[in-house]
Design an enzyme around this catalytic site. Structure first.
Site, PDB file in Angstrom:
ATOM      1  N   SER A   1       2.134   0.697  -1.592  1.00 49.20           N
ATOM      2  CA  SER A   1       1.290   0.840  -2.782  1.00 49.20           C
ATOM      3  C   SER A   1       2.116   1.339  -3.949  1.00 49.20           C
ATOM      4  O   SER A   1       3.006   2.185  -3.769  1.00 49.20           O
ATOM      5  CB  SER A   1       0.148   1.822  -2.502  1.00 49.20           C
ATOM      6  OG  SER A   1      -0.624   2.051  -3.672  1.00 49.20           O
TER       7      SER A   1
ATOM      8  N   LYS B   1       2.326   6.878   2.826  1.00 51.41           N
ATOM      9  CA  LYS B   1       2.930   5.564   2.624  1.00 51.41           C
ATOM     10  C   LYS B   1       4.430   5.699   2.366  1.00 51.41           C
ATOM     11  O   LYS B   1       5.231   4.876   2.841  1.00 51.41           O
ATOM     12  CB  LYS B   1       2.237   4.838   1.462  1.00 51.41           C
ATOM     13  CG  LYS B   1       0.812   4.393   1.792  1.00 51.41           C
ATOM     14  CD  LYS B   1       0.205   3.553   0.694  1.00 51.41           C
ATOM     15  CE  LYS B   1      -1.218   3.143   1.030  1.00 51.41           C
ATOM     16  NZ  LYS B   1      -1.323   2.279   2.226  1.00 51.41           N
TER      17      LYS B   1
END
Length: 225
Positions: free
Chosen positions: A114, A139
């Site tokens: 992301s 992430k």
């Protein structure tokens, strides 16, 4: 890709993963998908995907699905838990996939992350970072584990995701300052174009729609030709 190798897809039940599943099968590629629940098994099998039930958070499930006598060309992971689901899969699930991919001798690992992870934290406003900060940390840990694994990788960081038909205006860039939106179907097309493109090997790329940028910042598009 060879006639005996296949693509292993984690996260095919919804969102970007589902779009990637449809894109790959439309290209006549062999796909095996890891599904945590059987709810969409029939739908995926109808489009030609081999489904293996298992949880990415379970090392045994992941290795059973990946360590077979059929060679895996590429692993694509879009997994990430929702906050209401308890432990997020963003890091531990991807860690299990990456470790099994190393054991399986996979040629490439494409991780869907992301914008806001890693050095692209500079692309987001303080308000967005406040809302997504804990997710982006997970992430980033997954990205770092992949980079350290020794696998050939491509990390794609989409901007804000929309569930609309592909516009064909999805682009990649190495500029970590870029932010914007992109349709999930366009992300799937970009992922497909990265499969056999050596220019994307060991690259971290943000993905946005060139007509859905936040702000008017000039940036260099990453050429996939």
């Amino acid at each position: 890709m060879t006639s005996t190798s296949y693509i292993f897809l984690a996260g095919a039940s919804r969102g970007v993963g589902r779009e990637i599943a449809q894109y790959l099968t439309a290209q006549q590629l062999k796909v095996r998908a890891l599904l945590r629940t059987a709810s969409v098994t029939t739908e995926l099998e109808k489009i030609g995907i081999e489904v293996v039930l298992g949880d990415a958070l379970n090392v045994g499930d992941v290795e059973r699905a990946m360590l077979t006598d059929q060679p895996i060309h590429t692993v694509i992971s879009t997994i990430g838990g929702l906050p209401s689901e308890g432990e997020r899969a963003d890091y531990p699930g991807n860690r299990n996939l990456i470790d099994a991919a190393v054991k399986a001798g996979v040629q490439k690992f494409i991780l869907i992350s992301s914008i806001g992870a890693g050095n692209s934290v500079v692309a987001l406003s303080p308000q967005v970072l406040a809302a997504l900060g804990t997710v982006l940390v997970e992430k980033d840990k997954a990205e770092q584990h992949l980079i350290a694994s020794g696998l050939t990788y491509t990390i794609i960081r989409p901007g804000g995701l929309k569930s609309e038909p592909a516009t064909g205006n999805g682009v990649l860039t190495e500029d970590p300052h870029i932010s914007g939106s992109i349709n999930r179907a366009d992300v799937a097309q970009l992922v497909g174009r990265c499969l056999n493109n050596e220019r994307t090997n060991n690259k971290i790329l943000s993905a946005v729609d060139r007509n859905m940028l936040f702000g008017q910042r000039e940036f260099a598009e990453f050429g996939l030709e």
